[in-house]
Design a protein around this motif. Structure first.
Motif, PDB file in Angstrom:
ATOM      1  N   PRO A 197      -0.643   6.080   3.712  1.00 43.44           N
ATOM      2  CA  PRO A 197      -0.780   4.626   3.962  1.00 43.44           C
ATOM      3  C   PRO A 197      -1.083   4.324   5.425  1.00 43.44           C
ATOM      4  O   PRO A 197      -1.924   3.475   5.732  1.00 43.44           O
ATOM      5  CB  PRO A 197       0.583   4.064   3.546  1.00 43.44           C
ATOM      6  N   VAL A 210       0.844  -1.204   0.000  1.00 47.01           N
ATOM      7  CA  VAL A 210       0.000   0.000   0.000  1.00 47.01           C
ATOM      8  C   VAL A 210       0.878   1.253   0.000  1.00 47.01           C
ATOM      9  O   VAL A 210       0.510   2.286  -0.564  1.00 47.01           O
ATOM     10  CB  VAL A 210      -1.022  -0.037   1.165  1.00 47.01           C
ATOM     11  N   ALA A 237      -8.815   2.557  -3.981  1.00 47.56           N
ATOM     12  CA  ALA A 237      -7.534   2.980  -3.411  1.00 47.56           C
ATOM     13  C   ALA A 237      -7.083   4.310  -4.013  1.00 47.56           C
ATOM     14  O   ALA A 237      -6.551   5.170  -3.306  1.00 47.56           O
ATOM     15  CB  ALA A 237      -6.481   1.903  -3.653  1.00 47.56           C
ATOM     16  N   TYR A 289      -9.732  -4.266   0.443  1.00 47.77           N
ATOM     17  CA  TYR A 289      -8.323  -3.841   0.529  1.00 47.77           C
ATOM     18  C   TYR A 289      -7.390  -5.036   0.714  1.00 47.77           C
ATOM     19  O   TYR A 289      -6.362  -5.136   0.034  1.00 47.77           O
ATOM     20  CB  TYR A 289      -8.144  -2.850   1.685  1.00 47.77           C
ATOM     21  N   LEU A 324      -4.685  -5.977  -2.126  1.00 49.08           N
ATOM     22  CA  LEU A 324      -3.233  -5.906  -1.886  1.00 49.08           C
ATOM     23  C   LEU A 324      -2.592  -7.284  -2.019  1.00 49.08           C
ATOM     24  O   LEU A 324      -1.487  -7.420  -2.580  1.00 49.08           O
ATOM     25  CB  LEU A 324      -2.970  -5.317  -0.501  1.00 49.08           C
TER      26      LEU A 324
END
Lengths: 512, 182
Positions: free
Chosen positions: B74, B51, B146, B92, B96
């Motif tokens: 982040p 991230v 994001a 998320y 990721l």
């Protein structure tokens, strides 16, 4: 402490409650106003703050307002807490019920758009055969619009368009930039009318500053905040309403208030909820039925204009005015404007190229939002859901609302029309879509306690007076029969003023 | 009746007690981040590394304007996601993990260690036009969220605003805050 006898008890302090108090108190009538929300000082209880000083950097507490897209971390305190004020719906048909509980109600933050309805709405059935007419026509309400507009300081431009009758405006001749002017010219070339927005002006345009202070100045108004009304009480001998049971919001202490006449202006669905919980005014079985609103297609088009320069304007309904010419009934309006920078999401870039693109297009954004008529349908309704209660143990609503092909077809037509106008104006279209926000999100919920001449098919008569209970009036948006594409607040205030003057006259004659 | 006197009568506020003529000095307070480092809780170490890299790619420092890393975007998102509903957490975490898994499969290293060209290949969904409906592909859906979150977390930071507000008065990041009432 001995209680003062009140002539009229008003529930709610927003547009309708505020106008009722404003009208009645000036006629010498003693009013008690109850509102579920707190009082506050507009200057002390608000302050300028930096977004980085907020706990969530402007994102807001995650999950706090799943149905209130308008809430930001700056304004979180004013929206009705969803945990304290729950409701239910079928997960297939989500409904966004947006409420504010503070003195002033939703007028504290409303968009201020102030349009008159016309006989295209009041006599909609005569025009297109669908649904029902209002029991009044435009001419009945016009004198009240004339008086409400100056009170709300509405600006606008007289155009002579029958679908949005002209009013008593502060003249708005503000210019628009060249891109918006070109869009207007392209619209007009196609027979699509445009005009300036009609909006209430001033730093604050709320019942809090425009209506309640004058009512207080008469000495005839008492306002009790934090009063969450549980039910309306009825005199068993006469069948008339005689007061309300309410709960103090903070202490949960139970109290009873009395009055000769009761006015409910708690907002469309709260008013109907209160009547349903009280078990009154529903011999027709129509209480809760015919829920509708205006559908919104937010940012129907988003474009970039060749040159900078802003300005805003409005397209009133222009379809089906004389005959049925589309694959849907009625029509839509559009708010549009230029200036600003389009949201970064519209650019398929990231990093430095994105920032460069944003800099290049600064001040060259253009967007338009569609607001469409929703047909009032019996199948869209609210009922009490006894399994869902609020923080004061008051049963809440189950809400059933769904848009139909009429609305979907209208949204598609709006998208295509706006995209064509952008193209003809030389704009670069970034995005077009016809996806409506969920029912309720426009905060223009209407109906469920509608007026009509026939007590078997309506709850209220043409004076916002319950057919079943003559000393009960419901003065907010719940009384609407049809809504059109115009924002409803101005009409709500005009109806409240008209109902109040009728009420006062009936009281004077001893009929109430 | 003027609004001021109206609201005062409505609130029935007692007059503030006199403080014996004393003038109370005004103290400027700071925010936690000014004197402390955030402690990540939500992301795993590989997720946090990814991230951070993603944030730096979405909004790097440009011409002296702080980027997402300087704004600690982040670390802020780690805090925000930790409090978010389950579906957003999953978006998320899965996104990721997908970035890291694809990077390992294609380049034998984590997303954080990819060069700009390699990373750009994995971020292809960000080169597609935005649509009202969210993408059905989970990675594309994650990247779309994001991008918006990293940008907002950065431009709403004290670091970013303190620099940009020097250049533009309109970038002060201030607005009217409505105080909660009991």
């Amino acid at each position: 402490m001995a209680t003062t006898p009140y002539d009229v008890l008003i529930i709610g302090s927003g547009a309708s409650g505020g106008m009722t108090a404003h009208t009645l108190t000036k006629l010498g009538i003693k009013c008690l106003m109850l509102d579920a929300g707190p009082a506050f000082d507009y200057e002390k209880d608000r302050s300028l703050r930096a977004v980085y000083d907020l706990p969530y950097r402007g994102f807001g507490k995650p999950g706090r307002f799943p149905h209130i897209t308008q809430a930001s971390e700056f304004t979180a305190a004013i929206w009705a807490d969803e945990k304290q004020n729950p409701y239910s719906y079928d997960p297939k048909d989500p409904y966004y019920w947006v409420r504010i509980r503070r003195i002033g109600g939703k007028t504290l933050v409303w968009g201020r758009a102030s349009w008159r309805l016309s006989d295209l709405e009041f006599k909609a059935k005569d025009h297109d055969g669908f649904g029902d007419n209002w029991p009044i026509r435009y001419a009945d309400l016009a004198p009240y619009y004339d008086r409400c507009e100056p009170l709300l300081r509405v600006s606008g431009r007289k155009e002579g368009l029958p679908q949005i009758p002209d009013g008593v405006f502060l003249e708005d001749n503000s210019p628009v930039g060249p891109a918006v002017a070109r869009f207007i010219a392209e619209a007009n070339k196609r027979g699509i009318p445009t005009t300036k927005q009609r909006r209430a002006q001033g730093t604050l345009a709320s019942s809090m500053n425009l209506l309640l202070p004058d009512a207080m100045a008469t000495g005839n108004l008492t306002i009790v905040p934090n009063a969450v009304v549980r039910e309306i009480t009825v005199d068993k001998k006469t069948g008339l309403v005689n007061g309300v049971n309410f709960v103090d919001r903070r202490s949960k202490r139970e109290l009873h208030a009395k009055a000769r006449v009761l006015v409910v202006g708690a907002s469309t669905l709260e008013s109907t909820r209160l009547l349903l919980n009280s078990g009154i005014a529903n011999s027709s079985g129509m209480l809760g039925r015919y829920l509708f609103d205006q559908f919104y297609v937010k940012n129907t088009v988003q474009a970039i204009t060749p040159e900078t320069g802003g300005g805003t304007s409005y397209i009133p309904r222009f379809t089906n005015l004389k005959s049925k010419e589309k694959n849907y009934l009625r029509g839509y309006a559009v708010d549009f404007g230029g200036g600003g920078t389009p949201d970064p999401k519209y650019f398929p870039l990231y990093g430095e190229p994105l920032q460069k693109e944003l800099n290049e297009h600064r001040g060259r954004g253009f967007n338009a939002t569609t607001m469409g008529s929703v047909l009032p349908r019996y199948e869209n309704y609210v009922r009490i859901d006894k399994t869902v209660v609020d923080a004061w143990a008051i049963p809440s609503l189950h809400i059933q609302a769904r848009y139909t092909d009429n609305e979907f077809n209208m949204a598609k037509d709006a998208m295509n029309t706006l995209a064509e106008l952008c193209d003809a104006s030389g704009f670069q279209l970034l995005e077009k879509h016809d996806k409506m926000v969920p029912p309720g999100e426009s905060i223009h919920e209407l109906g469920t306690c509608r007026m009509g001449d026939n007590p078997k098919t309506s709850v209220l008569n043409q004076w916002n007076q319950a057919h079943d209970v003559k000393n009960l009036f419901v003065v907010d948006g719940s009384s609407f029969v049809n809504g059109g594409s115009q924002n409803p607040t101005l009409t709500i205030t005009a109806l409240a003023m008209r109902a109040s003057e009728y009420m006062a006259e009936q009281m004077r004659k001893g009929d109430l | 009746m003027k609004r001021r006197s109206f609201t005062q009568s409505l609130l029935a506020l007692p007059a503030a007690p006199a403080l014996l003529g004393q003038e109370i000095p005004k103290i400027d307070f700071s925010v936690p981040d000014a004197g402390a480092e955030p402690v990540p809780h939500f992301f795993t170490a590989p997720q946090l590394a990814a991230v951070r890299r993603l944030s730096d790619l979405i909004l790097p420092s440009i011409n002296g304007t702080p980027g997402a890393l300087e704004a600690r975007a982040p670390e802020f998102l780690d805090f925000l996601l930790g409090q978010s509903p389950a579906d957003r957490k999953a978006l998320y975490r899965n996104g990721l993990d997908a970035l890291n898994a694809t990077a390992r499969r294609q380049y034998a290293k984590g997303f954080a260690d990819l060069d700009a060209t390699q990373a750009d290949a994995l971020l292809a969904p960000l080169h597609k036009n935005w649509t009202w409906d969210a993408p059905t592909d989970p990675l594309a859906a994650f990247l779309r969220e994001a991008k918006a979150d990293v940008l907002a977390a950065t431009v709403n930071s004290r670091e970013w605003i303190s620099v940009v507000s020097q250049r533009s008065r309109g970038a002060s990041g201030t607005s009217i805050y409505w105080h909660p009432i009991e």
